[in-house]
Each structure stands twice: as C-alpha cells, then as structure tokens.
Write a protein that holds these residues in place. Sequence first.
Motif, PDB file in Angstrom:
ATOM      1  N   LEU A   1       3.952  16.694 -37.596  1.00 30.39           N
ATOM      2  CA  LEU A   1       5.323  16.536 -37.098  1.00 30.39           C
ATOM      3  C   LEU A   1       6.111  17.835 -37.254  1.00 30.39           C
ATOM      4  O   LEU A   1       6.890  18.217 -36.365  1.00 30.39           O
ATOM      5  N   LEU A   2       5.906  18.532 -38.374  1.00 30.55           N
ATOM      6  CA  LEU A   2       6.557  19.827 -38.581  1.00 30.55           C
ATOM      7  C   LEU A   2       6.085  20.844 -37.543  1.00 30.55           C
ATOM      8  O   LEU A   2       6.870  21.660 -37.050  1.00 30.55           O
ATOM      9  N   LEU A   3       4.789  20.810 -37.220  1.00 32.17           N
ATOM     10  CA  LEU A   3       4.262  21.692 -36.180  1.00 32.17           C
ATOM     11  C   LEU A   3       4.954  21.433 -34.848  1.00 32.17           C
ATOM     12  O   LEU A   3       5.354  22.365 -34.141  1.00 32.17           O
ATOM     13  N   LEU A   4       5.110  20.163 -34.512  1.00 31.32           N
ATOM     14  CA  LEU A   4       5.778  19.797 -33.263  1.00 31.32           C
ATOM     15  C   LEU A   4       7.225  20.279 -33.253  1.00 31.32           C
ATOM     16  O   LEU A   4       7.706  20.842 -32.255  1.00 31.32           O
ATOM     17  N   ALA A   5       7.922  20.080 -34.376  1.00 37.55           N
ATOM     18  CA  ALA A   5       9.324  20.503 -34.451  1.00 37.55           C
ATOM     19  C   ALA A   5       9.435  22.017 -34.304  1.00 37.55           C
ATOM     20  O   ALA A   5      10.309  22.521 -33.579  1.00 37.55           O
ATOM     21  N   TYR A   6       8.533  22.759 -34.971  1.00 38.27           N
ATOM     22  CA  TYR A   6       8.582  24.219 -34.890  1.00 38.27           C
ATOM     23  C   TYR A   6       8.280  24.699 -33.480  1.00 38.27           C
ATOM     24  O   TYR A   6       8.896  25.656 -32.985  1.00 38.27           O
ATOM     25  N   PHE A   7       7.344  24.034 -32.804  1.00 37.03           N
ATOM     26  CA  PHE A   7       7.023  24.400 -31.427  1.00 37.03           C
ATOM     27  C   PHE A   7       8.252  24.265 -30.535  1.00 37.03           C
ATOM     28  O   PHE A   7       8.534  25.146 -29.703  1.00 37.03           O
ATOM     29  N   TRP A   8       9.004  23.183 -30.704  1.00 36.63           N
ATOM     30  CA  TRP A   8      10.174  22.983 -29.857  1.00 36.63           C
ATOM     31  C   TRP A   8      11.335  23.889 -30.255  1.00 36.63           C
ATOM     32  O   TRP A   8      12.177  24.241 -29.425  1.00 36.63           O
ATOM     33  N   VAL A   9      11.392  24.308 -31.517  1.00 37.57           N
ATOM     34  CA  VAL A   9      12.393  25.302 -31.919  1.00 37.57           C
ATOM     35  C   VAL A   9      12.124  26.646 -31.235  1.00 37.57           C
ATOM     36  O   VAL A   9      13.041  27.345 -30.804  1.00 37.57           O
ATOM     37  N   LEU A  10      10.825  27.005 -31.095  1.00 43.27           N
ATOM     38  CA  LEU A  10      10.469  28.267 -30.450  1.00 43.27           C
ATOM     39  C   LEU A  10      10.796  28.276 -28.960  1.00 43.27           C
ATOM     40  O   LEU A  10      11.000  29.341 -28.376  1.00 43.27           O
ATOM     41  N   ARG A  11      10.808  27.090 -28.341  1.00 41.80           N
ATOM     42  CA  ARG A  11      11.122  26.973 -26.909  1.00 41.80           C
ATOM     43  C   ARG A  11      10.199  27.840 -26.059  1.00 41.80           C
ATOM     44  O   ARG A  11      10.634  28.577 -25.156  1.00 41.80           O
ATOM     45  N   ILE A  12       8.896  27.785 -26.335  1.00 39.08           N
ATOM     46  CA  ILE A  12       7.932  28.584 -25.587  1.00 39.08           C
ATOM     47  C   ILE A  12       7.832  28.058 -24.162  1.00 39.08           C
ATOM     48  O   ILE A  12       7.695  26.855 -23.943  1.00 39.08           O
ATOM     49  N   GLN A  13       7.870  28.968 -23.213  1.00 32.78           N
ATOM     50  CA  GLN A  13       7.756  28.621 -21.802  1.00 32.78           C
ATOM     51  C   GLN A  13       6.471  29.236 -21.231  1.00 32.78           C
ATOM     52  O   GLN A  13       5.926  30.191 -21.788  1.00 32.78           O
ATOM     53  N   GLU A  14       6.034  28.691 -20.102  1.00 31.42           N
ATOM     54  CA  GLU A  14       4.965  29.368 -19.375  1.00 31.42           C
ATOM     55  C   GLU A  14       5.477  30.726 -18.905  1.00 31.42           C
ATOM     56  O   GLU A  14       6.630  30.861 -18.504  1.00 31.42           O
ATOM     57  N   ASN A  15       4.628  31.735 -18.983  1.00 27.77           N
ATOM     58  CA  ASN A  15       5.040  33.080 -18.608  1.00 27.77           C
ATOM     59  C   ASN A  15       5.388  33.114 -17.118  1.00 27.77           C
ATOM     60  O   ASN A  15       4.531  32.868 -16.272  1.00 27.77           O
ATOM     61  N   PRO A  16       6.641  33.411 -16.758  1.00 27.21           N
ATOM     62  CA  PRO A  16       7.019  33.431 -15.332  1.00 27.21           C
ATOM     63  C   PRO A  16       6.316  34.530 -14.542  1.00 27.21           C
ATOM     64  O   PRO A  16       6.257  34.474 -13.322  1.00 27.21           O
ATOM     65  N   ALA A  17       5.775  35.551 -15.253  1.00 26.78           N
ATOM     66  CA  ALA A  17       5.079  36.635 -14.557  1.00 26.78           C
ATOM     67  C   ALA A  17       3.721  36.199 -14.033  1.00 26.78           C
ATOM     68  O   ALA A  17       3.138  36.871 -13.185  1.00 26.78           O
ATOM     69  N   VAL A  18       3.218  35.070 -14.547  1.00 23.71           N
ATOM     70  CA  VAL A  18       1.928  34.564 -14.084  1.00 23.71           C
ATOM     71  C   VAL A  18       2.176  33.675 -12.870  1.00 23.71           C
ATOM     72  O   VAL A  18       2.737  32.586 -12.984  1.00 23.71           O
ATOM     73  N   ALA A  19       1.763  34.132 -11.725  1.00 26.12           N
ATOM     74  CA  ALA A  19       2.029  33.400 -10.487  1.00 26.12           C
ATOM     75  C   ALA A  19       1.106  32.183 -10.384  1.00 26.12           C
ATOM     76  O   ALA A  19      -0.062  32.247 -10.787  1.00 26.12           O
ATOM     77  N   PRO A  20       1.609  31.073  -9.871  1.00 24.21           N
ATOM     78  CA  PRO A  20       0.735  29.916  -9.681  1.00 24.21           C
ATOM     79  C   PRO A  20      -0.327  30.191  -8.629  1.00 24.21           C
ATOM     80  O   PRO A  20      -0.123  30.984  -7.704  1.00 24.21           O
ATOM     81  N   ALA A  21      -1.448  29.528  -8.768  1.00 25.72           N
ATOM     82  CA  ALA A  21      -2.556  29.740  -7.828  1.00 25.72           C
ATOM     83  C   ALA A  21      -2.186  29.228  -6.450  1.00 25.72           C
ATOM     84  O   ALA A  21      -1.535  28.198  -6.304  1.00 25.72           O
ATOM     85  N   THR A  22      -2.598  29.989  -5.437  1.00 22.72           N
ATOM     86  CA  THR A  22      -2.329  29.578  -4.060  1.00 22.72           C
ATOM     87  C   THR A  22      -3.573  29.005  -3.395  1.00 22.72           C
ATOM     88  O   THR A  22      -3.495  28.472  -2.299  1.00 22.72           O
ATOM     89  N   GLN A  23      -4.733  29.149  -4.040  1.00 22.43           N
ATOM     90  CA  GLN A  23      -5.972  28.611  -3.500  1.00 22.43           C
ATOM     91  C   GLN A  23      -6.561  27.600  -4.480  1.00 22.43           C
ATOM     92  O   GLN A  23      -6.265  27.628  -5.670  1.00 22.43           O
ATOM     93  N   ARG A  24      -7.412  26.746  -3.949  1.00 25.72           N
ATOM     94  CA  ARG A  24      -8.080  25.784  -4.812  1.00 25.72           C
ATOM     95  C   ARG A  24      -9.042  26.517  -5.744  1.00 25.72           C
ATOM     96  O   ARG A  24      -9.735  27.439  -5.322  1.00 25.72           O
ATOM     97  N   PRO A  25      -9.109  26.124  -7.021  1.00 26.07           N
ATOM     98  CA  PRO A  25     -10.035  26.791  -7.946  1.00 26.07           C
ATOM     99  C   PRO A  25     -11.480  26.486  -7.573  1.00 26.07           C
ATOM    100  O   PRO A  25     -11.766  25.471  -6.925  1.00 26.07           O
ATOM    101  N   PRO A  26     -12.417  27.352  -7.951  1.00 29.12           N
ATOM    102  CA  PRO A  26     -13.845  27.092  -7.679  1.00 29.12           C
ATOM    103  C   PRO A  26     -14.293  25.814  -8.374  1.00 29.12           C
ATOM    104  O   PRO A  26     -13.669  25.352  -9.332  1.00 29.12           O
ATOM    105  N   SER A  27     -15.373  25.251  -7.897  1.00 23.46           N
ATOM    106  CA  SER A  27     -15.903  24.021  -8.485  1.00 23.46           C
ATOM    107  C   SER A  27     -16.426  24.284  -9.888  1.00 23.46           C
ATOM    108  O   SER A  27     -16.712  25.428 -10.271  1.00 23.46           O
ATOM    109  N   VAL A  28     -16.565  23.208 -10.658  1.00 25.20           N
ATOM    110  CA  VAL A  28     -17.088  23.331 -12.018  1.00 25.20           C
ATOM    111  C   VAL A  28     -18.495  23.920 -12.001  1.00 25.20           C
ATOM    112  O   VAL A  28     -18.847  24.779 -12.823  1.00 25.20           O
ATOM    113  N   ALA A  29     -19.336  23.463 -11.062  1.00 25.81           N
ATOM    114  CA  ALA A  29     -20.711  23.957 -10.973  1.00 25.81           C
ATOM    115  C   ALA A  29     -20.733  25.471 -10.731  1.00 25.81           C
ATOM    116  O   ALA A  29     -21.538  26.190 -11.330  1.00 25.81           O
ATOM    117  N   TYR A  30     -19.826  25.952  -9.873  1.00 24.55           N
ATOM    118  CA  TYR A  30     -19.759  27.394  -9.610  1.00 24.55           C
ATOM    119  C   TYR A  30     -19.383  28.150 -10.874  1.00 24.55           C
ATOM    120  O   TYR A  30     -19.974  29.189 -11.196  1.00 24.55           O
TER     121      TYR A  30
END
Length: 233
Positions: free
Chosen positions: A151-180
């Motif tokens: 529970l303390l870990l969860l509280a500390y995580f939300w205090v940090l307010r970590i966000q996904e890095n906005p510099a990382v652009a979302p994928a525009t193509q479908r990812p390769p298959s698991v087998a690939y």
Amino acid sequence: MARALMVSIIPITAYGILHSERDVSLLYLVVGAAGLVATLSIPSLMKLMRRRWIYTLGCVALVAMGGFIATRTLPGLAGGMWLRVFGTAALYTTLNLYIMDYIQKRELVRTEPLRLVFGGISWTFGPILGMYVSERIGTPVACALASLIALLLLAYFWVLRIQENPAVAPATQRPPSVAYNVRRFLAQPRMRLAYAIAFTRSVWWSMFFVYVPLFMVKAGYGPLAAAAMVSAG
C-alpha cells in the motif's frame, strides 16, 4: 519487501495444510501455470487501460495477497499465491516500460546496480522478518505487514505522478506477430544467452525458496530457522 516477507511463510503454510511435498509442488505448478496465463494477458490489458492503472492493479494485487494468505486455507493460499505472481508481473512490466521511457542507456549502468542492491536488502531481511513476526505475533500480522508495504508503494507511486513519456510517439502500425518476435529473438545469440541465464537463475531461486524451507522443517528445524536459511541464501 512485500514479496520477500511472504517467501518463507507460503511454502511452510502450504506444507502445514497439505502435509505432502508432492502436493506442495503441484500447488506451485498450478499457480505458476495460472500466473503465466495472467502475465501474458498484461499486454492486452494495456490496450484497455493506461499504464499507471496497470501499475496500480499490481500494487492492489499485492495488497490483497496478504488478506488471502492470512486465511490459512487452501483456496485462500492459492488465491494469494496467484495474486503475488500477477502483481509482480504487472509491476515489473510497467516499471521496465517507465525505465525505458525515462532512463537513458548510459544511466542504466549506474541505476541497475543500485536497484539490485536495494532489492537484495529486501530479500536478505524480508524472509526472516516475515517469519519472525508470524511466529511471535501471528501469520495474519505478517500478512498485514506485507499488505501495508504494498500500500505504501502504491501511495508513493501516485505521489510521484509518473506519466508516460510524451516524447515516445504511439505506434501507427500494427505490431509484428508473437511468432515473428520469437523467431527474431531466437535468431540473436546474445538474446538466447541472456534468456538462458535468466531462466536458469529463476529456476534455481524458485527451487531454493520452496524446497529449502520444506527440507529444514522436515529435518526437524523450526520455521524461524528455515526462514533464516533463506535469508542467508
């Protein structure tokens, strides 16, 4: 630390319920298989909710783990073990993604040893501390302590307010298959070596955490001595 506190309590509690090393092994096998399925579902969950909620879900799973194991029943123990596996997978997956977002490759040389040192402190003192509390005060109290740390870990995580890095652009193509991806992974000698090292290390520690406490208890030593042996390892 939340996981380490439970590492000796779980196999000894399972042995006290099942009275058979074989049945304890089967319990770990079933829970491990179910945990593997849950782990493989995490990428699908990430399509449904944001990364911070997956991390939160992992923390909540570890909080609930303590409550399930505290029942000291077979269904409660199995449920707590599964929550422990799923919570760990959710936390590791999201944490590694956050690391890739925010920590540069050169900085990993400095940060990864620090992470291992602090993790090692938990795995050194957690097993003996959890069993000491369990033996002197009660297993539910040890489980509550593990839940509180999660529970303390969860509280500390939300205090940090970590966000996904906005510099990382979302994928525009479908990812390769698991087998690939598997074929591409296996085609690289260094990746095969890294996997072999990680696999054998994981197998060894799984054996150590489960069967050392069982061997110690069956040989006539108390649970506290068994936990001390795990902490020493």
